[in-house]
Design a protein around this motif. Structure first.
Motif, PDB file in Angstrom:
ATOM      1  N   ILE A 185      12.964  13.670 -11.209  1.00 13.05           N
ATOM      2  CA  ILE A 185      11.764  13.513 -10.384  1.00 13.05           C
ATOM      3  C   ILE A 185      11.012  12.274 -10.842  1.00 13.05           C
ATOM      4  CG2 ILE A 185       9.587  14.554  -9.674  1.00 13.05           C
ATOM      5  CD1 ILE A 185      10.867  17.280 -10.202  1.00 13.05           C
ATOM      6  N   PRO A 186      10.758  11.324  -9.949  1.00 18.00           N
ATOM      7  CA  PRO A 186      10.047  10.104 -10.336  1.00 18.00           C
ATOM      8  C   PRO A 186       8.551  10.347 -10.506  1.00 18.00           C
ATOM      9  CG  PRO A 186      10.411  10.101  -7.984  1.00 18.00           C
ATOM     10  CD  PRO A 186      11.097  11.337  -8.508  1.00 18.00           C
ATOM     11  N   LYS A 187       7.887   9.396 -11.135  1.00 25.10           N
ATOM     12  CA  LYS A 187       6.435   9.425 -11.217  1.00 25.10           C
ATOM     13  C   LYS A 187       5.863   8.645 -10.045  1.00 25.10           C
ATOM     14  CE  LYS A 187       6.372   9.721 -16.276  1.00 25.10           C
ATOM     15  NZ  LYS A 187       5.956   9.049 -17.535  1.00 25.10           N
ATOM     16  N   THR A 219      13.800   6.606  -5.795  1.00 24.28           N
ATOM     17  CA  THR A 219      13.860   7.378  -7.036  1.00 24.28           C
ATOM     18  C   THR A 219      14.779   6.755  -8.078  1.00 24.28           C
ATOM     19  OG1 THR A 219      13.300   9.495  -5.998  1.00 24.28           O
ATOM     20  CG2 THR A 219      14.571   9.588  -8.038  1.00 24.28           C
ATOM     21  N   LEU A 220      16.029   6.491  -7.703  1.00 31.65           N
ATOM     22  CA  LEU A 220      16.998   5.994  -8.687  1.00 31.65           C
ATOM     23  C   LEU A 220      16.601   4.638  -9.274  1.00 31.65           C
ATOM     24  CD1 LEU A 220      19.575   6.527 -10.207  1.00 31.65           C
ATOM     25  CD2 LEU A 220      20.869   5.516  -8.303  1.00 31.65           C
ATOM     26  N   PRO A 221      16.258   3.626  -8.440  1.00 32.65           N
ATOM     27  CA  PRO A 221      15.855   2.346  -9.040  1.00 32.65           C
ATOM     28  C   PRO A 221      14.594   2.460  -9.897  1.00 32.65           C
ATOM     29  CG  PRO A 221      15.483   2.329  -6.659  1.00 32.65           C
ATOM     30  CD  PRO A 221      16.322   3.526  -6.965  1.00 32.65           C
ATOM     31  N   THR A 224      15.639   4.244 -13.174  1.00 29.47           N
ATOM     32  CA  THR A 224      16.508   3.359 -13.951  1.00 29.47           C
ATOM     33  C   THR A 224      15.697   2.306 -14.687  1.00 29.47           C
ATOM     34  OG1 THR A 224      18.319   3.674 -12.371  1.00 29.47           O
ATOM     35  CG2 THR A 224      18.442   1.742 -13.819  1.00 29.47           C
ATOM     36  N   LYS A 225      14.672   1.789 -14.028  1.00 27.02           N
ATOM     37  CA  LYS A 225      13.812   0.756 -14.630  1.00 27.02           C
ATOM     38  C   LYS A 225      12.610   1.356 -15.361  1.00 27.02           C
ATOM     39  CE  LYS A 225      15.973  -2.926 -12.979  1.00 27.02           C
ATOM     40  NZ  LYS A 225      16.514  -4.016 -13.819  1.00 27.02           N
ATOM     41  N   ASN A 250       9.735  -0.659  -8.275  1.00 24.71           N
ATOM     42  CA  ASN A 250       9.907  -1.866  -9.099  1.00 24.71           C
ATOM     43  C   ASN A 250      11.293  -1.842  -9.714  1.00 24.71           C
ATOM     44  OD1 ASN A 250       7.148  -3.167  -9.069  1.00 24.71           O
ATOM     45  ND2 ASN A 250       6.592  -1.116  -9.750  1.00 24.71           N
ATOM     46  N   GLY A 251      12.276  -1.514  -8.838  1.00 26.30           N
ATOM     47  CA  GLY A 251      13.642  -1.309  -9.313  1.00 26.30           C
ATOM     48  C   GLY A 251      14.547  -2.509  -9.256  1.00 26.30           C
TER      49      GLY A 251
END
Length: 322
Positions: A185-187, A219-221, A224-225, A250-251
């Motif tokens: 889960i992203p912020k 979510t993934l980028p 990942t960053k 900001n991926g």
């Protein structure tokens, strides 16, 4: 499709709905609108694409196979004596609920048939005519679902909503769906203080679905960053009657070769072995654009290689009636 959380409730008998003149008019309005949509869809499915193209690109044939379903549903409406006061409302609602269920299942039916080679043959032969065919098919499908739900639901779907509440619901839905499907889960972080008084005029579930897709893609980028997904709501500087939801990751951005195809139906970079309920069918962003335009809105994407992707989702501003 997605894993769902369900609860078991003890059913209560449904009240009998009296058939009134107003109800008959409501039925007539629905069936008239649906009949027009179904005829438009049948014309699209039967007369738009040449047979040689259907034989060359299997995905197109999967779509045209829905022609028999729409024809049966049109006949069902025409053969139903819905103007007769003796035709109970419970029976009528059962009929249109069945039609609504079929609309919900159309994407699932399509995805169950699509194979990796089908995606490649479509990508190799994609054209403006094919894109227009997909866009209008899904526009008609969404329009039919809207008409059916408007009849069945007590409150109108298209109305004024608090913009921040819609955004919060989208974040909540995204977090829940990602968690249920074992995704991180992203912020989420506001770009600036969000005005909680801004309102939008739209179909809230459509807006939530659009932002869910955009959040899912970010979510993934973002993870990942190790960066949050940046969010904002503002009045469009060029159109004071529109509200913009801004979603930025900001991926690192996307390669230009991908940017050229991201709005293309059934285009995906997901490998066959990695397809799951959330990724791999190439329907996310293209369908978001259909939903946005159905709500008199738009989607615009700005890609900055090395930085990230920002998407602007614009919808009409909501004005409360005095």
């Amino acid at each position: 499709m997605f894993k769902l959380v369900s609860s078991i409730f003890k059913p209560t008998p449904a009240p009998i709905v009296p058939v009134t003149r107003e109800l008959l008019q409501k039925r007539h309005h629905l069936c008239s609108n649906l009949g027009h949509i179904y005829k438009t869809q049948l014309d699209l499915l039967n007369n738009t694409l040449p047979n040689e193209l259907l034989n060359e690109i299997p995905i197109l044939k999967y779509y045209t196979e829905f022609s028999s379903q729409y024809l049966d549903q049109l006949k069902e409406l025409n053969n139903t004596d819905f103007n007769n006061i003796e035709y109970t409302e419970e029976k009528f609602q059962s009929l249109i609920t069945k039609q609504l269920d079929s609309k919900v299942l159309e994407l699932e039916v399509l995805n169950s048939k699509i194979q990796p080679d089908d995606l490649k043959s479509l990508d190799d032969n994609y054209s403006n005519d094919i894109d227009s065919f997909f866009f209008h098919f899904h526009s008609n499908r969404i329009a039919a679902s809207f008409e059916l739900k408007e009849y069945l639901y007590e409150k109108p779907l298209l109305q004024v909503y608090n913009a921040k509440s819609v955004l919060d619901q989208a974040i909540k839905t995204t977090s829940r769906m990602l968690s249920l499907n074992d995704y991180p889960i992203p912020k989420f972080k506001p770009i600036e203080t969000i005005d909680s008084n801004l309102k939008v005029y739209c179909i809230s579930p459509h807006a939530v679905h659009i932002m869910f897709e955009l959040f899912k893609n970010a979510t993934l980028p973002s993870i990942t960053k190790n960066q949050p997904i940046m969010i904002n709501i503002s009045i469009d500087k060029n159109d004071s009657n529109s509200i913009i939801f801004e979603i930025k990751d900001n991926g690192g951005g996307m390669p230009e070769s991908m940017i050229e195809k991201i709005w293309q139906f059934h285009y995906t970079t997901t490998k066959a072995n990695d397809r799951d309920p959330i990724h791999g069918f190439g329907m996310g962003l293209p369908l978001c654009k259909v939903f946005a335009e159905f709500n008199d809105g738009s989607l615009d994407l700005v890609n900055k290689p090395g930085e990230g992707v920002t998407i602007y989702f614009k919808v009409p501003k909501g004005i409360e009636k005095v």
